[in-house]
Scaffold this motif. Sequence first.
Motif, PDB file in Angstrom:
ATOM      1  N   MET A 123     -68.414  41.029  77.675  1.00  0.00           N
ATOM      2  CA  MET A 123     -69.644  40.370  77.223  1.00  0.00           C
ATOM      3  C   MET A 123     -68.380  40.113  75.306  1.00  0.00           C
ATOM      4  SD  MET A 123     -72.476  41.923  74.580  1.00  0.00           S
ATOM      5  CE  MET A 123     -71.545  43.614  74.004  1.00  0.00           C
ATOM      6  N   ARG A 124     -68.859  39.203  74.988  1.00  0.00           N
ATOM      7  CA  ARG A 124     -67.795  38.249  73.421  1.00  0.00           C
ATOM      8  C   ARG A 124     -68.103  38.978  71.890  1.00  0.00           C
ATOM      9  NH1 ARG A 124     -67.527  32.395  73.978  1.00  0.00           N
ATOM     10  NH2 ARG A 124     -66.058  31.720  72.313  1.00  0.00           N
ATOM     11  N   ASP A 125     -66.842  39.580  71.562  1.00  0.00           N
ATOM     12  CA  ASP A 125     -66.811  40.870  70.170  1.00  0.00           C
ATOM     13  C   ASP A 125     -66.666  39.810  69.043  1.00  0.00           C
ATOM     14  OD1 ASP A 125     -68.211  42.890  71.571  1.00  0.00           O
ATOM     15  OD2 ASP A 125     -66.592  43.433  72.131  1.00  0.00           O
ATOM     16  N   ARG A 126     -66.004  38.277  69.345  1.00  0.00           N
ATOM     17  CA  ARG A 126     -65.986  37.746  68.626  1.00  0.00           C
ATOM     18  C   ARG A 126     -65.726  36.346  68.341  1.00  0.00           C
ATOM     19  NH1 ARG A 126     -62.574  40.436  64.019  1.00  0.00           N
ATOM     20  NH2 ARG A 126     -61.112  38.372  63.405  1.00  0.00           N
ATOM     21  N   LEU A 127     -66.476  35.609  67.359  1.00  0.00           N
ATOM     22  CA  LEU A 127     -66.317  34.172  67.988  1.00  0.00           C
ATOM     23  C   LEU A 127     -65.972  33.318  66.681  1.00  0.00           C
ATOM     24  CD1 LEU A 127     -67.834  31.873  69.443  1.00  0.00           C
ATOM     25  CD2 LEU A 127     -69.386  32.190  68.476  1.00  0.00           C
ATOM     26  N   THR A 128     -64.642  32.795  66.370  1.00  0.00           N
ATOM     27  CA  THR A 128     -64.280  31.973  65.602  1.00  0.00           C
ATOM     28  C   THR A 128     -64.774  30.713  65.845  1.00  0.00           C
ATOM     29  OG1 THR A 128     -62.423  33.507  64.937  1.00  0.00           O
ATOM     30  CG2 THR A 128     -62.264  30.944  64.373  1.00  0.00           C
ATOM     31  N   ILE A 129     -65.386  29.797  64.481  1.00  0.00           N
ATOM     32  CA  ILE A 129     -65.548  28.177  64.465  1.00  0.00           C
ATOM     33  C   ILE A 129     -64.820  27.572  63.920  1.00  0.00           C
ATOM     34  CG2 ILE A 129     -67.497  29.169  66.143  1.00  0.00           C
ATOM     35  CD1 ILE A 129     -69.114  28.176  63.708  1.00  0.00           C
ATOM     36  N   ARG A 130     -65.190  26.852  63.903  1.00  0.00           N
ATOM     37  CA  ARG A 130     -64.784  25.393  62.838  1.00  0.00           C
ATOM     38  C   ARG A 130     -66.038  25.555  61.828  1.00  0.00           C
ATOM     39  NH1 ARG A 130     -62.333  20.484  62.176  1.00  0.00           N
ATOM     40  NH2 ARG A 130     -61.927  20.421  64.688  1.00  0.00           N
ATOM     41  N   ARG A 131     -65.659  25.548  60.194  1.00  0.00           N
ATOM     42  CA  ARG A 131     -66.000  26.081  59.125  1.00  0.00           C
ATOM     43  C   ARG A 131     -67.577  24.545  58.937  1.00  0.00           C
ATOM     44  NH1 ARG A 131     -64.378  25.425  53.362  1.00  0.00           N
ATOM     45  NH2 ARG A 131     -66.198  27.128  53.164  1.00  0.00           N
ATOM     46  N   PRO A 132     -68.074  25.700  58.983  1.00  0.00           N
ATOM     47  CA  PRO A 132     -70.337  25.389  59.180  1.00  0.00           C
ATOM     48  C   PRO A 132     -70.472  23.782  58.115  1.00  0.00           C
ATOM     49  CG  PRO A 132     -70.071  27.517  58.999  1.00  0.00           C
ATOM     50  CD  PRO A 132     -68.985  27.452  58.960  1.00  0.00           C
ATOM     51  N   ASP A 133     -70.873  23.260  58.006  1.00  0.00           N
ATOM     52  CA  ASP A 133     -72.432  23.021  57.385  1.00  0.00           C
ATOM     53  C   ASP A 133     -73.953  23.052  57.576  1.00  0.00           C
ATOM     54  OD1 ASP A 133     -70.028  21.358  56.186  1.00  0.00           O
ATOM     55  OD2 ASP A 133     -70.445  20.519  57.965  1.00  0.00           O
ATOM     56  N   ASP A 134     -74.328  22.591  56.027  1.00  0.00           N
ATOM     57  CA  ASP A 134     -76.037  23.374  56.583  1.00  0.00           C
ATOM     58  C   ASP A 134     -76.491  22.297  56.152  1.00  0.00           C
ATOM     59  OD1 ASP A 134     -78.571  23.895  55.929  1.00  0.00           O
ATOM     60  OD2 ASP A 134     -77.673  25.991  55.131  1.00  0.00           O
ATOM     61  N   TRP A 135     -77.492  22.001  56.674  1.00  0.00           N
ATOM     62  CA  TRP A 135     -77.749  20.272  56.514  1.00  0.00           C
ATOM     63  C   TRP A 135     -79.033  20.528  55.433  1.00  0.00           C
ATOM     64  CZ3 TRP A 135     -74.288  16.686  56.318  1.00  0.00           C
ATOM     65  CH2 TRP A 135     -72.783  17.557  57.034  1.00  0.00           C
ATOM     66  N   HIS A 136     -79.310  21.203  54.838  1.00  0.00           N
ATOM     67  CA  HIS A 136     -80.832  21.349  54.592  1.00  0.00           C
ATOM     68  C   HIS A 136     -80.397  23.030  53.574  1.00  0.00           C
ATOM     69  CE1 HIS A 136     -85.653  20.539  54.447  1.00  0.00           C
ATOM     70  NE2 HIS A 136     -84.972  21.054  53.842  1.00  0.00           N
ATOM     71  N   VAL A 137     -80.140  22.763  52.206  1.00  0.00           N
ATOM     72  CA  VAL A 137     -80.530  23.950  51.280  1.00  0.00           C
ATOM     73  C   VAL A 137     -81.732  23.631  50.191  1.00  0.00           C
ATOM     74  CG1 VAL A 137     -78.792  25.131  52.312  1.00  0.00           C
ATOM     75  CG2 VAL A 137     -78.884  24.007  50.374  1.00  0.00           C
ATOM     76  N   HIS A 138     -82.811  24.306  49.755  1.00  0.00           N
ATOM     77  CA  HIS A 138     -82.797  24.605  48.074  1.00  0.00           C
ATOM     78  C   HIS A 138     -81.604  25.892  47.757  1.00  0.00           C
ATOM     79  CE1 HIS A 138     -86.648  22.289  49.919  1.00  0.00           C
ATOM     80  NE2 HIS A 138     -85.953  22.815  50.626  1.00  0.00           N
ATOM     81  N   LEU A 139     -81.476  25.184  46.984  1.00  0.00           N
ATOM     82  CA  LEU A 139     -79.701  25.709  46.126  1.00  0.00           C
ATOM     83  C   LEU A 139     -81.213  25.864  44.522  1.00  0.00           C
ATOM     84  CD1 LEU A 139     -77.302  24.544  46.358  1.00  0.00           C
ATOM     85  CD2 LEU A 139     -78.147  26.603  47.511  1.00  0.00           C
ATOM     86  N   ARG A 140     -82.295  25.622  43.712  1.00  0.00           N
ATOM     87  CA  ARG A 140     -82.780  25.800  43.082  1.00  0.00           C
ATOM     88  C   ARG A 140     -82.210  25.284  41.490  1.00  0.00           C
ATOM     89  NH1 ARG A 140     -86.927  25.223  45.999  1.00  0.00           N
ATOM     90  NH2 ARG A 140     -87.724  27.213  47.054  1.00  0.00           N
ATOM     91  N   ASP A 141     -83.058  26.182  40.405  1.00  0.00           N
ATOM     92  CA  ASP A 141     -82.262  25.998  38.838  1.00  0.00           C
ATOM     93  C   ASP A 141     -82.165  27.182  38.569  1.00  0.00           C
ATOM     94  OD1 ASP A 141     -80.787  24.508  37.255  1.00  0.00           O
ATOM     95  OD2 ASP A 141     -82.345  22.770  37.107  1.00  0.00           O
ATOM     96  N   GLY A 142     -81.475  27.063  37.411  1.00  0.00           N
ATOM     97  CA  GLY A 142     -81.425  28.155  36.352  1.00  0.00           C
ATOM     98  C   GLY A 142     -81.030  29.721  37.377  1.00  0.00           C
ATOM     99  N   ALA A 143     -81.914  31.020  36.695  1.00  0.00           N
ATOM    100  CA  ALA A 143     -81.442  32.208  37.129  1.00  0.00           C
ATOM    101  C   ALA A 143     -81.495  32.363  38.756  1.00  0.00           C
ATOM    102  CB  ALA A 143     -82.524  32.764  36.687  1.00  0.00           C
ATOM    103  N   MET A 144     -82.285  31.167  38.990  1.00  0.00           N
ATOM    104  CA  MET A 144     -82.468  30.987  40.648  1.00  0.00           C
ATOM    105  C   MET A 144     -81.496  30.887  41.713  1.00  0.00           C
ATOM    106  SD  MET A 144     -84.232  32.099  43.943  1.00  0.00           S
ATOM    107  CE  MET A 144     -86.348  32.407  43.311  1.00  0.00           C
ATOM    108  N   LEU A 145     -80.383  29.616  41.153  1.00  0.00           N
ATOM    109  CA  LEU A 145     -79.245  29.111  41.377  1.00  0.00           C
ATOM    110  C   LEU A 145     -77.956  29.952  41.305  1.00  0.00           C
ATOM    111  CD1 LEU A 145     -77.777  26.731  42.107  1.00  0.00           C
ATOM    112  CD2 LEU A 145     -78.123  25.779  39.542  1.00  0.00           C
ATOM    113  N   ALA A 146     -78.812  30.216  39.801  1.00  0.00           N
ATOM    114  CA  ALA A 146     -77.408  31.474  39.782  1.00  0.00           C
ATOM    115  C   ALA A 146     -77.081  33.089  40.787  1.00  0.00           C
ATOM    116  CB  ALA A 146     -77.264  32.015  38.536  1.00  0.00           C
ATOM    117  N   ALA A 147     -78.143  33.330  41.709  1.00  0.00           N
ATOM    118  CA  ALA A 147     -78.504  34.267  42.408  1.00  0.00           C
ATOM    119  C   ALA A 147     -77.926  33.638  44.245  1.00  0.00           C
ATOM    120  CB  ALA A 147     -80.077  34.656  42.580  1.00  0.00           C
TER     121      ALA A 147
END
Length: 345
Positions: free
Chosen positions: A1-25
């Motif tokens: 069983m594998r205990d570590r996995l190293t991969i190329r840095r990933p990307d998230d192709w769909h996010v909602h970052l919002r604005d204001g206090a939510m963005l900050a969080a």
Amino acid sequence: MRDRLTIRRPDDWHVHLRDGAMLAAVAAPTARQFARAIVMPNLSPPVTDVAAAQSYRARILAALPEGHDFTPLMTCYLTDATDPAEVRRGFELGVFTACKLYPAHATTNSAHGVTSIAHIRPVLEVMQAIGMPLLVHGEVTDPAIDIFDREAVFIERVLVPLLADLPALKVVLEHITTAEAAAFVLAHPDRIGATVTPQHLIINRNAIFAGGLRPHAYCLPVAKRETHRVAVRKAVTGGAPNIFLGTDTAPHMVEAKISACGCAGIFSAPTALELYLEVFEEDDAIDRFEAFASENGARFYGLPLNDGTVTLERVAQEVPAVWDAGDSHVVPFRAGETLRWRMAA
Ligand code: DOR
Ligand code: ZN
């Protein structure tokens, strides 16, 4: 069983970052796990021109922790009145990476969305000519169509004619949830990309009604019956080259979720990679995780692969019960549950 996995840095192709206090969080957890993210434009008011996208991008960068290495990729919210010249200008300036099509009233802050594809045909022609991807919330809004059928009907009524009309337009069918969508995407690897959220790989519609009404399991497109979850999951962990990671992390303050008319959206950013990795592991497909997380999306968008790596280790972690935001909080997906993997510091 594998205990570590190293991969190329990933990307998230769909996010909602919002604005204001939510963005900050919520900016930090996405920037901690991902090198880049496609940022949805459904603010209020929506991001419909180059100036709005530039100023939103500056607010995102200002909300990031010191020393971050994260690139927000901005999108343009299409309306019936979008100016094709503005879209072209934004793409050529490197401000817009893609345009987002929300059918009017399909979801959160989509009231200004598109009422008929005919209205944006000149925009789509320009996008086809310059190679700019169209990101689609693929659900019809016809109230006569059952909510669980809206994605499948969209493919038939809107997507098929659109692809025939504009044969070189690049389209990403976002957050697919049905066997019909999975089959369609698998059948068109050269022209269609698709994102899949962690929740649509993990829960089916029973989760929304498990022992009572569960607002934190409600998002759009709504989770479907088990056969659909299995079909989508098979396409993802089977290694389809045109399907990629897009969490659709969509935070709402707890008061907006727990309400007589609760908002759609599931917040998965704090443990996104770990959630997906559990799925790949359960399907005996850990060796296909890196392509899904770090390669397929960049290739589809025609962007370079990231440098650097991230490491996940088999160390149990509890998903936080709450994620503080402004004067309130957001409840993450699978809050309080234990995950098998953890991203290494
Ligand atoms: O669940 C969702 N939440 N689906 C969407 O399409 C929009 C998103 C949001 O912005 O809250
Ligand atoms: Zn979304």
